[in-house]
Design an enzyme around this catalytic site. Structure first.
Site, PDB file in Angstrom:
ATOM      1  N   LEU A   1      48.915  42.402  46.080  1.00 30.08           N
ATOM      2  CA  LEU A   1      49.040  41.356  47.107  1.00 30.08           C
ATOM      3  C   LEU A   1      50.091  40.339  46.734  1.00 30.08           C
ATOM      4  O   LEU A   1      50.944  39.981  47.548  1.00 30.08           O
ATOM      5  CB  LEU A   1      47.695  40.664  47.305  1.00 30.08           C
ATOM      6  N   ALA A   2      50.035  39.850  45.495  1.00 31.33           N
ATOM      7  CA  ALA A   2      50.990  38.815  45.099  1.00 31.33           C
ATOM      8  C   ALA A   2      52.409  39.385  45.048  1.00 31.33           C
ATOM      9  O   ALA A   2      53.339  38.788  45.609  1.00 31.33           O
ATOM     10  CB  ALA A   2      50.596  38.235  43.747  1.00 31.33           C
ATOM     11  N   GLY A   3      52.562  40.529  44.415  1.00 32.91           N
ATOM     12  CA  GLY A   3      53.896  41.101  44.233  1.00 32.91           C
ATOM     13  C   GLY A   3      54.537  41.540  45.533  1.00 32.91           C
ATOM     14  O   GLY A   3      55.696  41.206  45.815  1.00 32.91           O
TER      15      GLY A   3
ATOM     16  N   HIS B   1      35.019  42.413  36.236  1.00 31.79           N
ATOM     17  CA  HIS B   1      35.611  42.564  37.552  1.00 31.79           C
ATOM     18  C   HIS B   1      36.942  41.845  37.692  1.00 31.79           C
ATOM     19  O   HIS B   1      37.866  42.323  38.327  1.00 31.79           O
ATOM     20  CB  HIS B   1      34.612  42.023  38.564  1.00 31.79           C
TER      21      HIS B   1
ATOM     22  N   GLY C   1      55.084  44.540  39.752  1.00 31.07           N
ATOM     23  CA  GLY C   1      53.770  44.689  40.380  1.00 31.07           C
ATOM     24  C   GLY C   1      53.897  44.537  41.882  1.00 31.07           C
ATOM     25  O   GLY C   1      54.656  43.697  42.371  1.00 31.07           O
TER      26      GLY C   1
ATOM     27  N   GLU D   1      46.465  37.274  40.080  1.00 31.32           N
ATOM     28  CA  GLU D   1      45.504  37.323  38.969  1.00 31.32           C
ATOM     29  C   GLU D   1      46.199  37.194  37.619  1.00 31.32           C
ATOM     30  O   GLU D   1      45.575  36.814  36.627  1.00 31.32           O
ATOM     31  CB  GLU D   1      44.694  38.637  39.037  1.00 31.32           C
TER      32      GLU D   1
ATOM     33  N   ARG E   1      28.875  34.311  41.482  1.00 32.21           N
ATOM     34  CA  ARG E   1      28.807  35.566  40.737  1.00 32.21           C
ATOM     35  C   ARG E   1      28.277  35.415  39.316  1.00 32.21           C
ATOM     36  O   ARG E   1      27.472  36.217  38.855  1.00 32.21           O
ATOM     37  CB  ARG E   1      30.206  36.180  40.686  1.00 32.21           C
TER      38      ARG E   1
ATOM     39  N   ARG F   1      35.615  32.647  39.468  1.00 36.23           N
ATOM     40  CA  ARG F   1      36.229  32.743  40.794  1.00 36.23           C
ATOM     41  C   ARG F   1      35.159  33.011  41.837  1.00 36.23           C
ATOM     42  O   ARG F   1      34.246  33.791  41.614  1.00 36.23           O
ATOM     43  CB  ARG F   1      37.253  33.876  40.808  1.00 36.23           C
TER      44      ARG F   1
END
Lengths: 644, 249, 227
Positions: free
Chosen positions: A43-45, A408, A40, A432, A337, A442
């Site tokens: 952002l994290a990967g 979402h 992946g 995530e 949310r 979140r």
């Protein structure tokens, strides 16, 4: 099994600093002897792959898209939180920590969340240094906006495309390492299985999506940065390709899946227009800063709206019910949310929905335009308004937008300890894909924060700690474990291709989505969940006997790709239902109708359910085993979450 | 609506390929263009025919994965991405021709799917600021004029879909390359590598086999993110000043 | 490869040469027009002949005129190189293309326009420049000095209706070539600015109408005078 979260000892504020000192280090010259796989490139990967490569590790980065830049982090709009307190409005690391814990309805780990708040400030510095064009004030300093669930302005943004800009920043760092030869990229490659040797993660098996080649890749550590599984609902704001496959295969290889039923339903999405709908489009929550949410005060008036006998602008001020402002005077339209979504559902359930399907409420900018002028609103939300106009054909500058909640984000994910390692040694989950930071709900602008915190600032330390303790042994993809995994993957493909049933993959996906949305969506109850479980079991049996997957393995075959993913979604769906059924309380995104306050708010049961539910796969057809990691709160007082 | 679709079908890169005609019926005006193709693919699968392959992912106009040359223009008649194009832009009974991006540097993989990795290699040539994680100054240490930050943002919006290349009669990648060169040339953070970046990215762009810019402006007119060709002028400026003044011989 | 040849071989370098030579040729057009307009002075060609004589004998102008030929040649050669390269960048074309939705006709057809103009230039050179240099010309004497009477050739040529029509039509093509080329040269040089680009666009537009129109006016007027 005892779940050891490995949370460091000591006061909350010192845990991460102390831990960083205590972790074992890999000598710079030895780093090049280690291979790390990153699956992946969101952002994290991307941030993890780039940061690890900068340190000197050899990284292989995989993504199913044609380029790492297309990962779905790119679609995040609103912004990224950081406890910079640039606005001098009382923000601090502790306040961000507190807001996140409270926003998550006290179902997340204190230590993880505090670390997240701590490193949030570094993220902004890092991104600015990479050339991310954050919004600025006329004085040249960074601008902030406020976001749901917080009373300070701590959200940094780049127009309505913050996720895009942050991802392109991480992608550029990744590209630099590709050019340096430290990262090898594998686009259009899907992870099909995790390979473990002696209980440790040692590599993955992949399918080249163009040629169909099944290949093994060995590494000393495997990082799953594969995002969430919202597409289990078929309709969600996730990208079409977002899937649970990597995480689910890891789960079946022994990694625990934690809190899978915690699903976030985002309040401001464009309502469904018909059966053909393939995905839902979110509009940034930041719209709630200036937009006012309302429905007509009476059912009669709503009916007239639905029949298009009147339009929104015909409804007088006193005939409008600004229900969020009415019920939550102190947070108003900026409630978290889950609260906003649920209340929109209540209004529609009462028959006050405003579009043809009766499943929409208004989000109105009339007053904001009157107050600030059209040009100011256009500058803030222009691209969102344009998007709305393109999709619906309506002009939100002239009449209110229509919105409805949609799936979402999934707070649940692979269980990880403080080091982001799953219970399988050497197998990590970031962003995530893990469960750790958002509890049962979140807050807005926190997903970007978590993805980048994990990738840039946590994993470079914690992976090193693990690698330092294991020898840089030579890796061999000819090991029996790889061969067995490859064979399993090939067999499964053969099976899917040989069913040659009557129904398309999407047919099953849609049916699964409907079951999940109806019984395991915004509101759940024991009866519905029990029913859903039986329905999913039936669906699974039918899938494996009646699905029609055309073509061959040895080519670009999008039906086959989907079939793999949907097969995993079906199994995940069943576990989500189990988890929702197990949790006899309401918290955050998990709302059990049996457990609510007289005012209809979520009713937690801290005595019995202040734990992480981590599920262990025990084999085909067997019920999964529940393991509990108790949540200990030493620094915050558990209260009934109130935004009144 | 009922429509006739003329779609380019090509089994794989080495296949010659050709157009095939399909009919779709009962298409709603509210469908997106890709949802219309989904309907076609469901039909094809049920009939046992290989569905039409096309790239798509986010379906909200930001990932840049969807492409398609529709009725003679990239992303169809509107200045948007294909996933944000809705069927209300078409008329009942219309014939719609759908082709893949055509460029030497974007070889066709299958049907309407092309390989755009050339764009990744252009970024790898220098589309970054060489900072490692950690050890960077505070985000507010260098103020940036709002106008400049906004201009950088306008350039940075590029989604890398390749419509600029598809639209250009020369299959030139100038708009894509210049958007990144511009973004980083405008920002103080990009100054250190400014010259080398311009030189390297232009060289890579040429090496990939993209054509030259003839300033027709087609790229700007078709760009779903409205990236301006003023970025191309800026890149030219950056490049010319770099080659005469940099230390790279 | 030295950095110079590397630069000139890059697409941007080639474009730079196109822009610079193009701008020079635009400048040349102005000078040429200023001279030609003297054909319209009713002095039986005296000013024009004196002007032609001084141009032919001024060493600086000589150098510039050779430069001019070289630049035309460069402009042509590089346009061929670039066109070939651009064609190669899209080996398989589109079945249906509607470029009119995104760009102007002249911007897409600079090659065709340029080819026509090249033919025009060759005809033009053969008709006047070659005759002036190597042909047998009548002479005229002003204030005791003998001049080649190039005016006679010009007025003779412009009494031919086909020749005039050819001229006027080619000036139309020049207009289209300039309508894209003028502003495009500035864009290639990187001279694009919020404040000045609109001005360059306007000047370019005006230039592409006025200059070819004035050039076309000369044969037209001279033809009408012969009637």
């Amino acid at each position: 099994m005892i779940l050891d979260s490995k949370i460091p000892e000591g006061p909350l504020a010192d845990k991460w600093t102390k831990h960083k000192f205590n972790v074992k280090l890999v000598n710079p010259a030895n780093k090049r002897k280690y291979e790390v796989i990153v699956v992946g490139t969101g952002l994290a990967g991307a941030s993890a792959a780039a940061s690890l490569a900068e340190l000197g590790y050899n990284v292989k980065a995989f993504c199913f898209q044609d380029s790492p830049r297309r990962a779905h982090s790119i679609a995040a709009q609103g912004g990224i939180n950081a406890a910079k307190n640039y606005q001098n409005d009382g923000d601090s690391v502790f306040r961000l920590f507190y807001d996140t814990i409270k926003g998550g309805d006290y179902r997340s780990r204190e230590a993880n969340v505090y670390r997240l708040a701590q490193v949030s400030v570094n993220i902004i510095d890092q991104c600015v240094a990479q050339g991310v064009p954050f919004a600025r004030e006329y004085g040249g300093l960074l601008a902030n906006r406020s976001f749901g669930g917080a009373q300070v302005s701590r959200t940094f943004y780049a127009k309505g495309q913050t996720g895009q800009q942050l991802l392109l920043g991480a992608y550029s760092a990744l590209s630099r390492q590709v050019a340096n030869g430290k990262v090898k990229l594998y686009p259009r490659t899907e992870m099909m299985d995790v390979v473990t040797i002696d209980g440790k993660a040692k590599g993955i098996v992949t399918r080249n999506l163009i040629t169909g080649a099944i290949e093994s890749h060995a590494a000393h550590a495997v990082l799953l940065c594969t995002g969430g599984y919202g597409n289990v609902f078929f309709l969600s704001t996730n990208a079409m390709g977002s899937n649970v496959t990597a995480a689910w295969r890891a789960h079946k290889k022994g990694a625990l899946m934690a809190n899978p039923s915690y699903t976030q339903i985002h309040p401001t999405c464009i309502p469904v227009s018909g059966d053909h709908q393939s995905k839902l489009t979110l509009m940034s929550e930041s719209l709630r800063n200036d937009g006012r949410v309302w429905v007509p005060a009476t059912v009669e008036m709503a009916e007239k709206l639905r029949k298009r006998q009147i339009s929104a602008n015909d409804i007088k001020e006193e005939e409008r019910d600004y229900f969020l402002e009415r019920k939550y005077p102190s947070f108003g339209n900026l409630v978290p949310r889950d609260v906003a979504s649920r209340n929109a559902k209540y209004m529609c359930d009462e028959g006050r929905g405003v579009n043809e399907t009766g499943e929409a409420v208004f989000l109105d900018f009339r007053d904001a335009i009157k107050r600030d002028g059209k040009s100011t609103i256009e500058a803030k939300y222009g691209n969102l308004f344009d998007m709305y106009m393109q999709i619906t054909g309506d002009n939100p500058y002239e009449g209110p937008m229509m919105i409805y909640p949609a799936v979402h984000y999934t707070m649940g994910g692979l269980w990880v300890d403080y080091n982001l390692m799953t219970n399988v040694p050497g197998l990590y989950a970031l962003g995530e894909a893990n469960f750790s930071d958002h509890g049962a709900n979140r807050l807005g602008a926190s997903a970007l924060m978590q993805g980048l915190a994990d990738g840039y600032f946590v994993i470079p330390y914690t992976v090193g700690d693990y690698l330092a303790q294991s020898a840089a042994a030579k890796l061999d993809v000819n090991d029996q474990a790889f061969k067995t995994a490859e064979k399993e993957v090939k067999d499964r493909i053969q099976k899917l291709l040989s069913i040659k049933g009557k129904k398309t993959v999407d047919h099953f996906h849609k049916r699964l989505g409907k079951i999940m949305w109806d019984y395991c969506g915004m509101a759940r109850n024991a009866e519905g969940l029990t029913k859903a479980k039986a329905m999913i079991k039936e669906l699974k049996a039918e899938f494996w006997t009646n699905v029609n997957v055309l073509g061959d393995n040895e080519e670009l075959n999008q039906s086959l790709e989907k079939a793999h993913r949907v097969a995993d979604f079906i199994e995940l769906g069943e576990l989500m239902v189990d988890d929702a059924l197990n949790r006899d309380e309401s918290c955050g995104g998990h709302f059990r109708e049996e457990y609510q306050t007289p005012e209809g708010e979520a009713l937690r049961d801290d005595e019995n359910f202040a734990y992480v539910a981590a599920w262990e796969y025990l084999g085909e057809g067997k019920e999964e085993a529940l393991h509990k990691e108790p949540l200990v709160f030493e620094n915050v007082k558990l209260t009934q979450r109130s935004y009144k | 609506m009922n429509l006739t679709l003329k779609i380019w079908r090509q089994k794989n890169h080495s296949d010659k390929g050709g157009f095939k005609e399909y009919k779709v019926t009962d298409i709603s005006k509210d469908m997106s263009f890709l949802e219309m193709l989904d309907v076609l693919n469901e039909q094809l699968t049920e009939k046992g025919e290989d569905p039409v392959h096309f790239d798509h992912d986010c379906r909200e106009g930001i990932c840049g994965m969807c492409s398609l040359y529709i009725n003679g223009n990239p992303h169809g008649p509107l200045q948007t991405t294909t996933c944000q194009l809705h069927m209300r832009s078409f008329n009942d009974g219309e014939t719609i021709t759908i082709e893949p991006w055509r460029a030497k540097s974007f070889p066709v993989v299958k049907d309407l799917v092309t390989d755009r990795s050339a764009f990744d290699r252009i970024i790898q040539a220098g589309g970054y600021v060489s900072v490692n994680t950690g050890g960077v100054p505070d985000a507010n240490e260098i103020p940036i004029t709002k106008t400049i930050a906004d201009m950088a943002m306008d350039a940075a919006q590029c989604i890398g879909c390749g419509a600029c290349v598809a639209a250009c009669k020369n299959a030139s990648a100038m708009l894509f390359t210049s958007a990144k060169v511009s973004q980083l040339a405008l920002l103080p953070q990009g100054q250190v590598e400014r010259k080398t970046r311009a030189e390297k990215m232009v060289a890579q762009m040429d090496a990939e086999g993209f054509g030259a810019c003839t300033n027709t402006g087609a790229c700007e007119a078709e760009c779903p993110k409205g990236i301006s060709i003023s970025n191309i002028a800026r890149m030219n400026r950056e490049y010319f000043s770099a080659v005469v003044s940099s230390q790279n011989v | 490869m030295s950095w110079v040849s590397k630069t000139l071989n890059s697409t941007l370098g080639k474009k730079l040469l196109m822009a610079l030579t193009g701008l020079f040729l635009i400048l040349f057009l102005v000078v040429h027009l200023a001279g030609n307009l003297q054909l319209l002075i009713s002095d039986n060609g005296e000013s024009f002949n004196i002007y032609a004589h001084s141009m032919a004998n001024n060493p600086l102008i000589k150098v510039v005129s050779y430069g001019n030929f070289a630049f035309i040649l460069l402009h042509v050669i590089y346009s061929i190189i670039l066109t070939r390269q651009n064609k190669k960048s899209r080996p398989v074309g589109y079945a249906i293309s509607r470029p009119q939705n995104n760009s102007s006709w002249s911007s897409r057809n600079m090659g065709i326009l340029g080819t026509i103009l090249l033919i025009f230039i060759l005809v033009h050179l053969r008709g006047f420049w070659y005759e002036f240099k190597f042909g047998e010309l009548p002479t005229a004497v002003y204030e005791g000095i003998t001049y080649k009477n190039v005016f006679v050739i010009v007025s003779e040529a412009y009494s031919n209706v086909f020749y005039v029509a050819f001229y006027v039509i080619c000036m139309g093509f020049l207009g289209f070539h300039l309508s894209h080329g003028f502003a495009s040269a500035f864009q290639t040089l990187g001279l694009n600015h919020t404040k000045y680009s609109p001005l360059i666009q306007k000047v370019g537009f005006g230039f592409s109408i006025i200059v070819p129109a004035l050039f076309a006016l000369i044969p037209l007027v001279m033809y009408i005078q012969t009637l």
